[in-house]
Motif scaffolding. Sequence first.
Motif, PDB file in Angstrom:
ATOM      1  N   ALA A  12      26.528 -36.265  29.337  1.00 41.86           N
ATOM      2  CA  ALA A  12      25.543 -36.205  30.187  1.00 41.86           C
ATOM      3  C   ALA A  12      24.502 -35.257  30.119  1.00 41.86           C
ATOM      4  CB  ALA A  12      26.229 -36.139  31.635  1.00 41.86           C
ATOM      5  N   ARG A  13      24.820 -34.015  29.868  1.00 37.25           N
ATOM      6  CA  ARG A  13      24.047 -32.852  29.637  1.00 37.25           C
ATOM      7  C   ARG A  13      23.094 -33.011  28.308  1.00 37.25           C
ATOM      8  NH1 ARG A  13      26.186 -27.058  27.804  1.00 37.25           N
ATOM      9  NH2 ARG A  13      27.200 -28.435  26.357  1.00 37.25           N
ATOM     10  N   GLU A  14      23.804 -33.361  27.265  1.00 39.38           N
ATOM     11  CA  GLU A  14      23.134 -33.598  25.958  1.00 39.38           C
ATOM     12  C   GLU A  14      22.018 -34.639  26.142  1.00 39.38           C
ATOM     13  OE1 GLU A  14      25.251 -33.382  22.388  1.00 39.38           O
ATOM     14  OE2 GLU A  14      24.348 -35.052  21.570  1.00 39.38           O
ATOM     15  N   SER A  15      22.320 -35.601  26.988  1.00 36.42           N
ATOM     16  CA  SER A  15      21.077 -36.816  27.031  1.00 36.42           C
ATOM     17  C   SER A  15      19.980 -36.314  27.786  1.00 36.42           C
ATOM     18  CB  SER A  15      21.779 -38.112  28.019  1.00 36.42           C
ATOM     19  OG  SER A  15      21.836 -37.404  29.249  1.00 36.42           O
ATOM     20  N   ARG A  16      19.915 -35.017  28.251  1.00 34.84           N
ATOM     21  CA  ARG A  16      18.743 -34.584  28.892  1.00 34.84           C
ATOM     22  C   ARG A  16      17.808 -33.516  28.273  1.00 34.84           C
ATOM     23  NH1 ARG A  16      22.430 -34.147  33.425  1.00 34.84           N
ATOM     24  NH2 ARG A  16      22.768 -31.834  32.882  1.00 34.84           N
ATOM     25  N   MET A  17      18.395 -33.221  27.023  1.00 31.56           N
ATOM     26  CA  MET A  17      17.793 -32.209  26.082  1.00 31.56           C
ATOM     27  C   MET A  17      16.968 -32.584  25.012  1.00 31.56           C
ATOM     28  SD  MET A  17      18.502 -29.272  26.996  1.00 31.56           S
ATOM     29  CE  MET A  17      19.474 -28.728  28.323  1.00 31.56           C
ATOM     30  N   ARG A 108      20.999 -39.226  18.240  1.00 29.40           N
ATOM     31  CA  ARG A 108      21.717 -38.330  19.399  1.00 29.40           C
ATOM     32  C   ARG A 108      21.296 -38.864  20.621  1.00 29.40           C
ATOM     33  NH1 ARG A 108      24.415 -34.404  16.329  1.00 29.40           N
ATOM     34  NH2 ARG A 108      23.296 -33.996  14.363  1.00 29.40           N
ATOM     35  N   PRO A 109      22.345 -38.763  21.716  1.00 25.51           N
ATOM     36  CA  PRO A 109      22.125 -39.031  22.792  1.00 25.51           C
ATOM     37  C   PRO A 109      20.452 -38.391  23.431  1.00 25.51           C
ATOM     38  CG  PRO A 109      24.269 -38.709  22.510  1.00 25.51           C
ATOM     39  CD  PRO A 109      23.754 -38.246  21.424  1.00 25.51           C
ATOM     40  N   SER A 110      20.518 -37.384  22.914  1.00 17.64           N
ATOM     41  CA  SER A 110      19.249 -36.460  23.368  1.00 17.64           C
ATOM     42  C   SER A 110      17.723 -37.029  23.237  1.00 17.64           C
ATOM     43  CB  SER A 110      19.175 -35.124  22.841  1.00 17.64           C
ATOM     44  OG  SER A 110      19.062 -35.124  21.702  1.00 17.64           O
ATOM     45  N   THR A 111      17.931 -37.810  21.929  1.00 15.11           N
ATOM     46  CA  THR A 111      16.735 -38.157  21.376  1.00 15.11           C
ATOM     47  C   THR A 111      16.231 -39.749  21.313  1.00 15.11           C
ATOM     48  OG1 THR A 111      17.329 -38.266  18.965  1.00 15.11           O
ATOM     49  CG2 THR A 111      16.395 -36.037  19.804  1.00 15.11           C
ATOM     50  N   GLY A 112      17.405 -40.314  20.981  1.00 15.59           N
ATOM     51  CA  GLY A 112      17.305 -41.928  20.753  1.00 15.59           C
ATOM     52  C   GLY A 112      16.659 -42.332  19.611  1.00 15.59           C
ATOM     53  N   THR A 113      16.307 -41.447  18.761  1.00 12.11           N
ATOM     54  CA  THR A 113      15.887 -41.712  17.294  1.00 12.11           C
ATOM     55  C   THR A 113      16.732 -41.158  16.263  1.00 12.11           C
ATOM     56  OG1 THR A 113      14.624 -39.775  17.317  1.00 12.11           O
ATOM     57  CG2 THR A 113      13.498 -41.676  18.070  1.00 12.11           C
ATOM     58  N   PRO A 114      16.950 -42.031  15.085  1.00  9.65           N
ATOM     59  CA  PRO A 114      17.691 -41.499  14.008  1.00  9.65           C
ATOM     60  C   PRO A 114      17.403 -40.323  13.371  1.00  9.65           C
ATOM     61  CG  PRO A 114      16.666 -43.727  13.424  1.00  9.65           C
ATOM     62  CD  PRO A 114      15.902 -43.111  14.665  1.00  9.65           C
ATOM     63  N   ALA A 211      18.605 -32.592  19.282  1.00  5.71           N
ATOM     64  CA  ALA A 211      19.284 -31.304  19.960  1.00  5.71           C
ATOM     65  C   ALA A 211      20.814 -32.051  20.293  1.00  5.71           C
ATOM     66  CB  ALA A 211      18.556 -31.212  21.176  1.00  5.71           C
ATOM     67  N   HIS A 212      21.726 -31.219  20.241  1.00  6.77           N
ATOM     68  CA  HIS A 212      23.140 -31.696  20.611  1.00  6.77           C
ATOM     69  C   HIS A 212      24.098 -30.262  20.346  1.00  6.77           C
ATOM     70  CE1 HIS A 212      22.850 -30.965  16.026  1.00  6.77           C
ATOM     71  NE2 HIS A 212      24.378 -30.577  16.210  1.00  6.77           N
ATOM     72  N   PHE A 273      23.302 -25.665  22.646  1.00  4.25           N
ATOM     73  CA  PHE A 273      22.491 -26.717  22.128  1.00  4.25           C
ATOM     74  C   PHE A 273      21.668 -26.019  20.912  1.00  4.25           C
ATOM     75  CE2 PHE A 273      22.921 -28.905  25.976  1.00  4.25           C
ATOM     76  CZ  PHE A 273      23.176 -30.050  25.528  1.00  4.25           C
ATOM     77  N   HIS A 274      21.471 -26.881  20.142  1.00  3.71           N
ATOM     78  CA  HIS A 274      20.705 -26.606  18.620  1.00  3.71           C
ATOM     79  C   HIS A 274      20.348 -28.033  18.110  1.00  3.71           C
ATOM     80  CE1 HIS A 274      24.868 -27.346  17.314  1.00  3.71           C
ATOM     81  NE2 HIS A 274      24.745 -27.718  16.288  1.00  3.71           N
ATOM     82  N   ARG A 275      19.281 -27.692  17.235  1.00  5.46           N
ATOM     83  CA  ARG A 275      18.719 -28.882  16.555  1.00  5.46           C
ATOM     84  C   ARG A 275      17.988 -28.562  15.341  1.00  5.46           C
ATOM     85  NH1 ARG A 275      13.382 -28.675  20.666  1.00  5.46           N
ATOM     86  NH2 ARG A 275      12.224 -26.990  19.899  1.00  5.46           N
ATOM     87  N   VAL A 276      17.574 -29.391  14.487  1.00  7.44           N
ATOM     88  CA  VAL A 276      16.616 -29.067  13.163  1.00  7.44           C
ATOM     89  C   VAL A 276      15.371 -29.811  13.516  1.00  7.44           C
ATOM     90  CG1 VAL A 276      16.542 -29.070  10.720  1.00  7.44           C
ATOM     91  CG2 VAL A 276      18.990 -28.783  11.785  1.00  7.44           C
TER      92      VAL A 276
END
Length: 329
Positions: A12-17, A108-114, A211-212, A273-276
């Motif tokens: 739930a948290r991740e989906s907002r990031m 990712r649940p955060s972005t919805g893009t591959p 982000a995840h 949270f982190h991302r590239v």
Amino acid sequence: MTTPEYALTELARESRMGGAGTEATDREIRRVSLRDVETRREAITGELWSAAADIGFFQLVDHGIDLAEVERAFGAAEALFALPDEVKGQYALLKGTNAGWEKLTQIRPSTGTPDQKESYQVTRPRMAGLWPTDAELDGFAATMLGFERRCWEVATLVLSCFADRLGFPRDFFTAAHDPAAPTYQSTLRLLHYFPVPPEAQATPGLWRAGAHTDFDCLTLLFQREGEGGLQVLPGKEADAERWTSVPATADAITCNIGDMLMRWSDDALPSTFHRVRLPVPGEYAGPRYSLAFFAQANTDVVISSPSGRYPDITARDYLLQRIQANFGS
Ligand SMILES: O=C(O)CCC(=O)C(=O)O
Ligand SMILES: [Fe+2]
């Protein structure tokens, strides 16, 4: 309170990031030396704990894995990804297993893009039929299994320091990640992020890795000099969305706490949270390779939060829910 389609708090948290946020330069990613750990164990444990409890991210130096060994693993990963997709497709990721090759399938649940990448995952007990042949890639399996073992050693050493601080038996996490058991599910993941042409740089909504937080207890990440882009969002709530870049240097292993250990530590050790992100104009925009080892407790181990703030869950069920949210069910 939480997004209804996700049962796990973490999802739930991740989906907002997924937003761009802003970038900060005033935070430091601490470097911790493991030199002479046998005689300096207490001091090192203090440094590891304080960096981990602070932002959930730190870098290990003098960790005992030779640069030559790391370079060999990177070389083998590069050779694998250079094979035609038809060859790699013979070793395709089996759903729900963290084993095999995939390309552009992780959403990712955060972005919805591959994620703009391909990856190949090694999970020891699940590799039947998934190793390229020696004709395709000579010595590949041996190189990866050797490297995976070295990663496991470093990861369990760091986890043993956390066990001391948590009041668990020192070998608690070592036993929970027993590589001799058929229930072992720690994973070595080879990552290849594609070169980004100028017109695609900084495309909103597109990420090399969205982000995840990681699903595991502890992640070890190897980067190559100059192949940056990894960013972290320190702070448990992360409301400010100020991202800090993690230096890409060949001598350091970047470590982060994962969600399993956050549960096991009653949130004392935050999973951050982190991302590239994509390169921005003017930055190196060629391919980026990284190697990640995820120390994930064996499937039959129950993840318990000492205070009971999270319900007990087996590591199998926990991981499956996270994998399904990323790769579809
Ligand atoms: O490649 C990286 O730098 C980070 C990869 C990552 O965060 C992951 O695969 O979980
Ligand atoms: Fe990650």
